[in-house]
Design a protein around this motif. Structure first.
Motif, short mmCIF file in Angstrom:
data_model
loop_
_atom_site.label_atom_id
_atom_site.label_comp_id
_atom_site.label_asym_id
_atom_site.label_seq_id
_atom_site.Cartn_x
_atom_site.Cartn_y
_atom_site.Cartn_z
N LEU A 209 0.83 -1.20 0.00
CA LEU A 209 0.00 0.00 0.00
C LEU A 209 0.87 1.26 0.00
N SER A 210 1.92 1.24 0.78
CA SER A 210 2.84 2.37 0.84
C SER A 210 3.45 2.65 -0.52
N ARG A 211 3.80 1.58 -1.24
CA ARG A 211 4.36 1.72 -2.58
C ARG A 211 3.32 2.28 -3.55
N ASP A 212 2.08 1.80 -3.46
CA ASP A 212 1.01 2.29 -4.33
C ASP A 212 0.76 3.79 -4.13
N LEU A 213 0.78 4.21 -2.87
CA LEU A 213 0.46 5.59 -2.54
C LEU A 213 1.65 6.54 -2.70
N GLY A 214 2.84 5.99 -2.83
CA GLY A 214 4.02 6.84 -2.99
C GLY A 214 4.46 7.50 -1.70
N HIS A 215 4.20 6.83 -0.57
CA HIS A 215 4.63 7.36 0.72
C HIS A 215 6.14 7.19 0.89
N ALA A 216 6.72 8.00 1.76
CA ALA A 216 8.17 7.95 1.99
C ALA A 216 8.60 6.60 2.55
N ASN A 217 7.77 6.01 3.41
CA ASN A 217 8.08 4.70 3.99
C ASN A 217 6.81 4.05 4.52
N ALA A 218 6.89 2.75 4.80
CA ALA A 218 5.72 2.00 5.24
C ALA A 218 5.25 2.41 6.63
N SER A 219 6.16 2.88 7.48
CA SER A 219 5.77 3.29 8.83
C SER A 219 4.84 4.50 8.78
N PHE A 220 5.07 5.39 7.81
CA PHE A 220 4.19 6.54 7.63
C PHE A 220 2.80 6.07 7.23
N THR A 221 2.73 5.11 6.32
CA THR A 221 1.45 4.55 5.87
C THR A 221 0.71 3.90 7.03
N LEU A 222 1.44 3.11 7.82
CA LEU A 222 0.83 2.42 8.95
C LEU A 222 0.31 3.41 9.99
N ASN A 223 1.03 4.50 10.17
CA ASN A 223 0.61 5.52 11.14
C ASN A 223 -0.73 6.13 10.75
N ILE A 224 -0.97 6.28 9.44
CA ILE A 224 -2.22 6.88 8.97
C ILE A 224 -3.36 5.87 8.99
N TYR A 225 -3.08 4.64 8.56
CA TYR A 225 -4.16 3.66 8.32
C TYR A 225 -4.15 2.48 9.30
N ALA A 226 -3.51 2.65 10.46
CA ALA A 226 -3.42 1.55 11.42
C ALA A 226 -4.79 0.98 11.79
N HIS A 227 -5.78 1.87 12.00
CA HIS A 227 -7.10 1.39 12.42
C HIS A 227 -7.80 0.61 11.32
N PHE A 228 -7.48 0.92 10.05
CA PHE A 228 -8.06 0.14 8.95
C PHE A 228 -7.48 -1.27 8.92
N PHE A 229 -6.16 -1.36 9.16
CA PHE A 229 -5.53 -2.69 9.19
C PHE A 229 -6.07 -3.51 10.36
N GLU A 230 -6.26 -2.87 11.51
CA GLU A 230 -6.78 -3.57 12.68
C GLU A 230 -8.21 -4.06 12.44
N LYS A 231 -8.97 -3.26 11.70
CA LYS A 231 -10.37 -3.60 11.44
C LYS A 231 -10.50 -4.72 10.41
N HIS A 232 -9.73 -4.64 9.34
CA HIS A 232 -9.93 -5.55 8.22
C HIS A 232 -9.01 -6.78 8.22
N GLN A 233 -7.90 -6.71 8.93
CA GLN A 233 -6.96 -7.82 8.87
C GLN A 233 -6.71 -8.46 10.23
N ALA A 234 -7.72 -8.40 11.08
CA ALA A 234 -7.58 -9.05 12.38
C ALA A 234 -7.54 -10.56 12.20
N ARG A 235 -6.63 -11.21 12.89
CA ARG A 235 -6.47 -12.67 12.77
C ARG A 235 -6.44 -13.30 14.17
N LYS A 236 -6.82 -14.55 14.22
CA LYS A 236 -6.74 -15.24 15.49
C LYS A 236 -5.27 -15.48 15.83
N ALA A 237 -4.99 -15.62 17.12
CA ALA A 237 -3.61 -15.84 17.56
C ALA A 237 -3.12 -17.20 17.05
#
Length: 250
Positions: A209-237
Protein backbone atom coordinates in the motif's frame (compact mmCIF):
# COMPACT_ATOMS: atom_id res chain seq x y z
CA UNK A 1 -1.91 34.49 13.85
CA UNK A 2 -2.78 30.93 14.88
CA UNK A 3 -6.10 31.92 16.41
CA UNK A 4 -7.06 33.91 13.32
CA UNK A 5 -6.31 30.96 11.02
CA UNK A 6 -8.11 28.56 13.36
CA UNK A 7 -11.23 30.74 13.35
CA UNK A 8 -11.22 31.21 9.58
CA UNK A 9 -10.16 27.65 8.67
CA UNK A 10 -9.29 24.85 11.15
CA UNK A 11 -7.03 24.29 14.16
CA UNK A 12 -5.09 21.81 12.03
CA UNK A 13 -4.41 24.50 9.43
CA UNK A 14 -3.29 26.87 12.21
CA UNK A 15 -0.95 24.22 13.65
CA UNK A 16 0.76 23.59 10.31
CA UNK A 17 0.92 27.29 9.42
CA UNK A 18 2.91 27.90 12.61
CA UNK A 19 5.09 24.85 11.88
CA UNK A 20 5.90 26.00 8.33
CA UNK A 21 6.71 29.52 9.51
CA UNK A 22 8.89 28.14 12.32
CA UNK A 23 10.86 25.94 9.91
CA UNK A 24 11.29 28.77 7.40
CA UNK A 25 12.61 31.13 10.08
CA UNK A 26 14.89 28.39 11.40
CA UNK A 27 16.45 28.07 7.94
CA UNK A 28 16.77 31.87 7.73
CA UNK A 29 18.49 31.86 11.12
CA UNK A 30 21.04 29.29 9.95
CA UNK A 31 21.72 31.39 6.84
CA UNK A 32 22.18 34.50 8.93
CA UNK A 33 19.19 36.29 7.40
CA UNK A 34 17.47 36.88 10.77
CA UNK A 35 18.81 37.28 14.29
CA UNK A 36 16.29 34.98 15.96
CA UNK A 37 13.34 32.70 15.26
CA UNK A 38 10.37 34.63 16.65
CA UNK A 39 8.02 31.73 15.92
CA UNK A 40 9.87 29.61 18.48
CA UNK A 41 8.29 31.70 21.26
CA UNK A 42 4.78 30.87 20.01
CA UNK A 43 3.35 27.68 21.47
CA UNK A 44 1.73 25.37 18.87
CA UNK A 45 -2.03 25.39 19.03
CA UNK A 46 -3.50 22.09 20.17
CA UNK A 47 -5.78 20.14 17.88
CA UNK A 48 -7.19 16.64 17.77
CA UNK A 49 -6.53 14.53 14.71
CA UNK A 50 -9.79 14.16 12.83
CA UNK A 51 -10.99 10.70 11.85
CA UNK A 52 -10.45 10.04 8.16
CA UNK A 53 -13.58 10.46 6.06
CA UNK A 54 -14.10 7.69 3.53
CA UNK A 55 -16.94 6.34 1.45
CA UNK A 56 -18.62 2.99 1.76
CA UNK A 57 -18.76 0.73 -1.30
CA UNK A 58 -22.37 1.82 -1.79
CA UNK A 59 -21.40 5.50 -1.79
CA UNK A 60 -18.60 4.89 -4.30
CA UNK A 61 -21.09 3.25 -6.67
CA UNK A 62 -23.67 6.00 -6.16
CA UNK A 63 -21.12 8.75 -6.82
CA UNK A 64 -19.69 7.16 -9.97
CA UNK A 65 -23.17 6.41 -11.34
CA UNK A 66 -24.10 10.05 -10.79
CA UNK A 67 -20.84 11.22 -12.41
CA UNK A 68 -21.25 9.26 -15.66
CA UNK A 69 -21.15 11.67 -18.57
CA UNK A 70 -19.59 14.45 -16.49
CA UNK A 71 -16.24 15.99 -17.58
CA UNK A 72 -14.41 14.77 -14.47
CA UNK A 73 -15.80 11.22 -14.44
CA UNK A 74 -12.55 9.60 -15.66
CA UNK A 75 -10.45 11.65 -13.23
CA UNK A 76 -12.52 10.69 -10.19
CA UNK A 77 -12.70 7.05 -11.36
CA UNK A 78 -8.91 6.96 -11.67
CA UNK A 79 -8.51 8.60 -8.26
CA UNK A 80 -10.71 5.98 -6.58
CA UNK A 81 -8.99 3.02 -8.26
CA UNK A 82 -5.36 4.19 -7.92
CA UNK A 83 -5.15 6.42 -4.85
CA UNK A 84 -3.28 9.10 -6.81
CA UNK A 85 -2.97 12.59 -5.35
CA UNK A 86 -5.04 15.28 -7.05
CA UNK A 87 -1.88 17.09 -8.16
CA UNK A 88 -0.59 13.87 -9.73
CA UNK A 89 -3.86 13.38 -11.60
CA UNK A 90 -3.86 16.94 -12.91
CA UNK A 91 -0.23 16.58 -14.02
CA UNK A 92 -0.74 13.21 -15.73
CA UNK A 93 0.29 13.02 -19.40
CA UNK A 94 -0.79 10.44 -21.98
CA UNK A 95 2.91 9.71 -22.49
CA UNK A 96 2.98 8.59 -18.84
CA UNK A 97 0.56 5.72 -19.64
CA UNK A 98 1.77 2.55 -21.34
CA UNK A 99 -1.05 0.02 -21.67
CA UNK A 100 -1.82 -0.91 -18.04
CA UNK A 101 1.23 0.86 -16.55
CA UNK A 102 0.94 4.43 -15.31
CA UNK A 103 4.12 6.38 -14.48
CA UNK A 104 3.89 9.20 -11.93
CA UNK A 105 6.36 11.75 -13.29
CA UNK A 106 4.56 15.06 -12.83
CA UNK A 107 2.57 17.02 -10.30
CA UNK A 108 0.53 20.22 -10.42
CA UNK A 109 1.34 22.69 -7.65
CA UNK A 110 -0.18 26.10 -7.03
CA UNK A 111 2.46 28.84 -7.20
CA UNK A 112 1.35 32.46 -6.96
CA UNK A 113 -2.24 31.36 -7.33
CA UNK A 114 -1.55 29.62 -10.65
CA UNK A 115 -1.20 25.89 -11.48
CA UNK A 116 2.43 25.02 -12.29
CA UNK A 117 3.77 21.67 -13.55
CA UNK A 118 6.40 20.31 -11.14
CA UNK A 119 8.11 17.04 -10.29
CA UNK A 120 6.59 14.58 -7.76
CA UNK A 121 6.91 15.76 -4.15
CA UNK A 122 9.29 12.96 -3.05
CA UNK A 123 11.50 10.27 -4.60
CA UNK A 124 8.99 7.59 -3.61
CA UNK A 125 6.20 9.60 -5.24
CA UNK A 126 7.90 8.97 -8.59
CA UNK A 127 6.47 5.50 -9.09
CA UNK A 128 4.72 3.08 -11.45
CA UNK A 129 1.11 2.01 -10.86
CA UNK A 130 -0.50 -1.02 -12.48
CA UNK A 131 -3.95 -0.02 -13.68
CA UNK A 132 -6.93 -2.38 -13.35
CA UNK A 133 -8.73 -3.31 -16.57
CA UNK A 134 -11.77 -1.17 -15.83
CA UNK A 135 -9.66 1.95 -15.32
CA UNK A 136 -7.80 1.29 -18.59
CA UNK A 137 -11.18 1.13 -20.34
CA UNK A 138 -12.42 4.33 -18.68
CA UNK A 139 -9.26 6.20 -19.72
CA UNK A 140 -9.55 4.88 -23.28
CA UNK A 141 -13.12 6.17 -23.53
CA UNK A 142 -12.02 9.48 -22.01
CA UNK A 143 -9.30 9.80 -24.66
CA UNK A 144 -11.82 9.01 -27.42
CA UNK A 145 -14.16 11.74 -26.17
CA UNK A 146 -11.29 14.23 -26.02
CA UNK A 147 -10.45 13.44 -29.64
CA UNK A 148 -14.06 14.08 -30.68
CA UNK A 149 -14.01 17.39 -28.79
CA UNK A 150 -10.67 18.25 -30.47
CA UNK A 151 -8.76 18.86 -27.24
CA UNK A 152 -5.14 19.01 -28.38
CA UNK A 153 -3.01 18.39 -25.30
CA UNK A 154 -0.79 15.62 -23.92
CA UNK A 155 -2.39 16.21 -20.53
CA UNK A 156 -4.91 13.50 -19.65
CA UNK A 157 -7.23 15.72 -17.60
CA UNK A 158 -7.70 19.32 -18.70
CA UNK A 159 -10.17 22.14 -19.03
CA UNK A 160 -12.34 22.29 -22.16
CA UNK A 161 -9.59 24.34 -23.82
CA UNK A 162 -6.79 21.90 -22.96
CA UNK A 163 -5.36 23.96 -20.08
CA UNK A 164 -4.24 22.82 -16.64
CA UNK A 165 -6.97 22.05 -14.14
CA UNK A 166 -6.74 23.59 -10.70
CA UNK A 167 -7.82 22.33 -7.29
CA UNK A 168 -10.77 24.73 -7.15
CA UNK A 169 -12.24 23.07 -10.29
CA UNK A 170 -12.13 19.65 -8.66
CA UNK A 171 -13.33 20.81 -5.25
CA UNK A 172 -16.33 22.55 -6.79
CA UNK A 173 -17.23 19.49 -8.87
CA UNK A 174 -16.72 17.22 -5.86
CA UNK A 175 -19.03 19.32 -3.69
CA UNK A 176 -21.78 19.56 -6.30
CA UNK A 177 -21.71 15.88 -7.25
CA UNK A 178 -21.63 14.66 -3.65
CA UNK A 179 -24.88 16.54 -3.20
CA UNK A 180 -26.37 15.17 -6.43
CA UNK A 181 -25.37 11.60 -5.58
CA UNK A 182 -26.64 11.97 -2.00
CA UNK A 183 -23.40 10.68 -0.49
CA UNK A 184 -21.25 11.90 2.40
CA UNK A 185 -19.49 15.10 1.41
CA UNK A 186 -15.75 14.46 1.39
CA UNK A 187 -12.71 16.18 -0.11
CA UNK A 188 -11.01 15.13 -3.32
CA UNK A 189 -8.04 13.99 -1.19
CA UNK A 190 -10.38 11.69 0.75
CA UNK A 191 -10.76 9.57 -2.39
CA UNK A 192 -7.14 8.59 -1.72
CA UNK A 193 -8.11 7.46 1.79
CA UNK A 194 -11.12 5.63 0.36
CA UNK A 195 -8.83 3.77 -2.06
CA UNK A 196 -6.49 2.86 0.81
CA UNK A 197 -9.34 1.49 2.93
CA UNK A 198 -10.60 -0.66 0.04
CA UNK A 199 -7.10 -1.98 -0.69
CA UNK A 200 -6.61 -2.91 2.95
CA UNK A 201 -10.01 -4.64 3.04
CA UNK A 202 -8.96 -6.67 -0.01
CA UNK A 203 -5.90 -8.00 1.86
CA UNK A 204 -3.17 -5.56 0.75
CA UNK A 205 -0.22 -5.37 3.16
CA UNK A 206 1.27 -2.11 4.42
CA UNK A 207 4.43 -2.29 2.28
CA UNK A 208 2.45 -2.76 -0.93
CA UNK A 209 0.00 0.00 0.00
CA UNK A 210 2.84 2.37 0.84
CA UNK A 211 4.36 1.72 -2.58
CA UNK A 212 1.01 2.29 -4.33
CA UNK A 213 0.46 5.59 -2.54
CA UNK A 214 4.02 6.84 -2.99
CA UNK A 215 4.63 7.36 0.72
CA UNK A 216 8.17 7.95 1.99
CA UNK A 217 8.08 4.70 3.99
CA UNK A 218 5.72 2.00 5.24
CA UNK A 219 5.77 3.29 8.83
CA UNK A 220 4.19 6.54 7.63
CA UNK A 221 1.45 4.55 5.87
CA UNK A 222 0.83 2.42 8.95
CA UNK A 223 0.61 5.52 11.14
CA UNK A 224 -2.22 6.88 8.97
CA UNK A 225 -4.16 3.66 8.32
CA UNK A 226 -3.42 1.55 11.42
CA UNK A 227 -7.10 1.39 12.42
CA UNK A 228 -8.06 0.14 8.95
CA UNK A 229 -5.53 -2.69 9.19
CA UNK A 230 -6.78 -3.57 12.68
CA UNK A 231 -10.37 -3.60 11.44
CA UNK A 232 -9.93 -5.55 8.22
CA UNK A 233 -6.96 -7.82 8.87
CA UNK A 234 -7.58 -9.05 12.38
CA UNK A 235 -6.47 -12.67 12.77
CA UNK A 236 -6.74 -15.24 15.49
CA UNK A 237 -3.61 -15.84 17.56
CA UNK A 238 -1.41 -18.54 15.89
CA UNK A 239 -0.60 -21.76 17.72
CA UNK A 240 2.99 -22.80 18.42
CA UNK A 241 2.89 -25.25 15.48
CA UNK A 242 1.75 -22.48 13.17
CA UNK A 243 4.49 -20.18 14.45
CA UNK A 244 7.03 -22.92 13.81
CA UNK A 245 5.62 -23.60 10.34
CA UNK A 246 4.76 -27.18 11.19
CA UNK A 247 1.88 -29.09 9.60
CA UNK A 248 -1.15 -29.14 11.90
CA UNK A 249 -1.69 -32.83 11.13
CA UNK A 250 1.82 -33.85 12.26
Amino acid sequence: MQLGIAEEHTTRAAFYARKILHNALEDALVLGLVSRNVAAAVKPIKYETEELKIWTAKEVRQFLTCMEGCPYYALFYTAITTGMRSGELMGLHWSDIEQDKLHIRHNISIVGGKPILTKPKTKRSNRVITLPEDTVAVLAEHNFNRTINKIDSDLVFTTKTGKYLCHSNLNRSMKNNCKRAEVTRIRVHDLRHTFASMRIASGCDVVELSRDLGHANASFTLNIYAHFFEKHQARKAPSLKELLGEDKDD
